[in-house]
Write an enzyme that holds these catalytic residues in place. Sequence first.
Site, PDB file in Angstrom:
ATOM      1  N   GLN A  40       0.846  -1.182   0.000  1.00  7.90           N
ATOM      2  CA  GLN A  40       0.000   0.000   0.000  1.00  7.90           C
ATOM      3  C   GLN A  40       0.885   1.236   0.000  1.00  7.90           C
ATOM      4  O   GLN A  40       1.936   1.255   0.643  1.00  7.90           O
ATOM      5  CB  GLN A  40      -0.871   0.076   1.261  1.00  7.90           C
ATOM      6  CG  GLN A  40      -2.079  -0.810   1.252  1.00  7.90           C
ATOM      7  CD  GLN A  40      -2.937  -0.558   2.489  1.00  7.90           C
ATOM      8  OE1 GLN A  40      -2.804  -1.276   3.459  1.00  7.90           O
ATOM      9  NE2 GLN A  40      -3.783   0.430   2.438  1.00  7.90           N
ATOM     10  N   ASN A  42       0.091   5.232   0.839  1.00  4.99           N
ATOM     11  CA  ASN A  42      -0.940   6.152   1.318  1.00  4.99           C
ATOM     12  C   ASN A  42      -0.356   7.541   1.462  1.00  4.99           C
ATOM     13  O   ASN A  42       0.834   7.703   1.739  1.00  4.99           O
ATOM     14  CB  ASN A  42      -1.481   5.683   2.681  1.00  4.99           C
ATOM     15  CG  ASN A  42      -2.085   4.300   2.593  1.00  4.99           C
ATOM     16  OD1 ASN A  42      -2.879   4.007   1.719  1.00  4.99           O
ATOM     17  ND2 ASN A  42      -1.687   3.424   3.506  1.00  4.99           N
ATOM     18  N   ARG A  53      -1.265  13.598  14.574  1.00  2.00           N
ATOM     19  CA  ARG A  53      -1.861  12.359  14.068  1.00  2.00           C
ATOM     20  C   ARG A  53      -1.099  11.204  14.720  1.00  2.00           C
ATOM     21  O   ARG A  53       0.090  11.075  14.560  1.00  2.00           O
ATOM     22  CB  ARG A  53      -1.744  12.278  12.553  1.00  2.00           C
ATOM     23  CG  ARG A  53      -2.608  13.315  11.839  1.00  2.00           C
ATOM     24  CD  ARG A  53      -2.476  13.125  10.342  1.00  2.00           C
ATOM     25  NE  ARG A  53      -3.283  14.038   9.590  1.00  2.00           N
ATOM     26  CZ  ARG A  53      -4.319  13.663   8.833  1.00  2.00           C
ATOM     27  NH1 ARG A  53      -4.672  12.409   8.741  1.00  2.00           N
ATOM     28  NH2 ARG A  53      -4.980  14.568   8.153  1.00  2.00           N
ATOM     29  N   HIS A  56      -0.344   5.553  16.228  1.00  4.85           N
ATOM     30  CA  HIS A  56      -1.055   4.417  15.646  1.00  4.85           C
ATOM     31  C   HIS A  56      -0.139   3.217  15.477  1.00  4.85           C
ATOM     32  O   HIS A  56       1.055   3.371  15.241  1.00  4.85           O
ATOM     33  CB  HIS A  56      -1.588   4.783  14.251  1.00  4.85           C
ATOM     34  CG  HIS A  56      -2.434   6.002  14.229  1.00  4.85           C
ATOM     35  ND1 HIS A  56      -2.371   6.917  13.204  1.00  4.85           N
ATOM     36  CD2 HIS A  56      -3.358   6.482  15.095  1.00  4.85           C
ATOM     37  CE1 HIS A  56      -3.231   7.898  13.435  1.00  4.85           C
ATOM     38  NE2 HIS A  56      -3.839   7.660  14.583  1.00  4.85           N
ATOM     39  N   LYS A  66       6.883   0.250   7.673  1.00  2.00           N
ATOM     40  CA  LYS A  66       6.526   1.346   6.787  1.00  2.00           C
ATOM     41  C   LYS A  66       7.672   2.330   6.634  1.00  2.00           C
ATOM     42  O   LYS A  66       8.570   2.401   7.472  1.00  2.00           O
ATOM     43  CB  LYS A  66       5.257   2.043   7.236  1.00  2.00           C
ATOM     44  CG  LYS A  66       5.201   2.485   8.667  1.00  2.00           C
ATOM     45  CD  LYS A  66       3.789   2.962   8.997  1.00  2.00           C
ATOM     46  CE  LYS A  66       3.585   3.063  10.480  1.00  2.00           C
ATOM     47  NZ  LYS A  66       2.224   3.393  10.830  1.00  2.00           N
ATOM     48  N   HIS A 113       3.373   4.880  15.684  1.00  2.00           N
ATOM     49  CA  HIS A 113       3.862   5.999  14.886  1.00  2.00           C
ATOM     50  C   HIS A 113       2.881   7.161  14.938  1.00  2.00           C
ATOM     51  O   HIS A 113       1.670   6.968  14.983  1.00  2.00           O
ATOM     52  CB  HIS A 113       4.032   5.544  13.417  1.00  2.00           C
ATOM     53  CG  HIS A 113       4.327   6.678  12.496  1.00  2.00           C
ATOM     54  ND1 HIS A 113       3.381   7.211  11.662  1.00  2.00           N
ATOM     55  CD2 HIS A 113       5.456   7.388  12.308  1.00  2.00           C
ATOM     56  CE1 HIS A 113       3.918   8.206  10.977  1.00  2.00           C
ATOM     57  NE2 HIS A 113       5.180   8.327  11.350  1.00  2.00           N
ATOM     58  N   TYR A 126       3.256   7.490   2.859  1.00  2.00           N
ATOM     59  CA  TYR A 126       3.552   6.261   3.595  1.00  2.00           C
ATOM     60  C   TYR A 126       3.663   5.105   2.602  1.00  2.00           C
ATOM     61  O   TYR A 126       2.759   4.920   1.787  1.00  2.00           O
ATOM     62  CB  TYR A 126       2.398   5.867   4.517  1.00  2.00           C
ATOM     63  CG  TYR A 126       1.948   6.846   5.537  1.00  2.00           C
ATOM     64  CD1 TYR A 126       2.181   6.591   6.879  1.00  2.00           C
ATOM     65  CD2 TYR A 126       1.244   7.988   5.196  1.00  2.00           C
ATOM     66  CE1 TYR A 126       1.727   7.453   7.851  1.00  2.00           C
ATOM     67  CE2 TYR A 126       0.792   8.858   6.160  1.00  2.00           C
ATOM     68  CZ  TYR A 126       1.030   8.592   7.486  1.00  2.00           C
ATOM     69  OH  TYR A 126       0.584   9.441   8.439  1.00  2.00           O
ATOM     70  N   GLU A 137      -6.162  -2.524  14.448  1.00  2.00           N
ATOM     71  CA  GLU A 137      -5.546  -1.238  14.750  1.00  2.00           C
ATOM     72  C   GLU A 137      -5.520  -0.969  16.247  1.00  2.00           C
ATOM     73  O   GLU A 137      -6.388  -1.411  17.002  1.00  2.00           O
ATOM     74  CB  GLU A 137      -6.223  -0.092  14.009  1.00  2.00           C
ATOM     75  CG  GLU A 137      -7.596   0.264  14.493  1.00  2.00           C
ATOM     76  CD  GLU A 137      -8.215   1.428  13.706  1.00  2.00           C
ATOM     77  OE1 GLU A 137      -9.186   1.988  14.214  1.00  2.00           O
ATOM     78  OE2 GLU A 137      -7.746   1.758  12.609  1.00  2.00           O
ATOM     79  N   ASP A 162      -8.057  10.114  17.429  1.00  2.00           N
ATOM     80  CA  ASP A 162      -6.802  10.241  18.167  1.00  2.00           C
ATOM     81  C   ASP A 162      -7.002  10.791  19.582  1.00  2.00           C
ATOM     82  O   ASP A 162      -6.231  10.472  20.479  1.00  2.00           O
ATOM     83  CB  ASP A 162      -5.806  11.091  17.382  1.00  2.00           C
ATOM     84  CG  ASP A 162      -5.304  10.373  16.135  1.00  2.00           C
ATOM     85  OD1 ASP A 162      -5.462   9.142  16.049  1.00  2.00           O
ATOM     86  OD2 ASP A 162      -4.753  11.053  15.248  1.00  2.00           O
TER      87      ASP A 162
END
Length: 177
Positions: A40, A42, A53, A56, A66, A113, A126, A137, A162
């Site tokens: 992926q 993103n 942000r 996570h 990542k 992160h 990302y 998650e 968040d």
Amino acid sequence: KIPGLLGGKRSKFENNVGTFERLYCKNEFKNVGFLNEIVQINKNFTYRAGTLRGLHFQFPPFAEEKIITCLKGSVYDVALDIRKDSPTFLHWHGEVLSESNNKCMFIPKGFAHGFLTLEDNCEVLYFHAQFYSKESEGGILYNDPRINVKWPNKIHYLSDRDKNHPFLEKSFRGIEI
């Protein structure tokens, strides 16, 4: 200072008509330990400075490797080691990623992160080696006293998601990778 967490710099070439940057090269990243396939890519765009942000992560079997880079603006990027039995468990590393410094960060499995925007209109890219799984998650509140991240600026904005991340439970011993 945290094993497995690596920083790097994108090569940027400029001539009289513009610039060229290689954002990802499988061979180059393989040489530093990023062995998995990118599944992926993103991008997010954040409107205002002072937006946080994160933090996570995904639980196994969807734990993510990542690569993070900032294409526009600047962010303070943080990776937190949550690997079970890691000698650097709950240690964090932060650094500025920006369009002008061309830095990137390779974050291995077992890290949470997040980032704080340092200016308006930031764009972050990302590269993920694992698919996103909503059921897997996890999140940690950015101001958890157990981790004590030193954010360089005041945090003004958070998403509802968040804002509602929990502090780590005292019994938390990390995630198995």
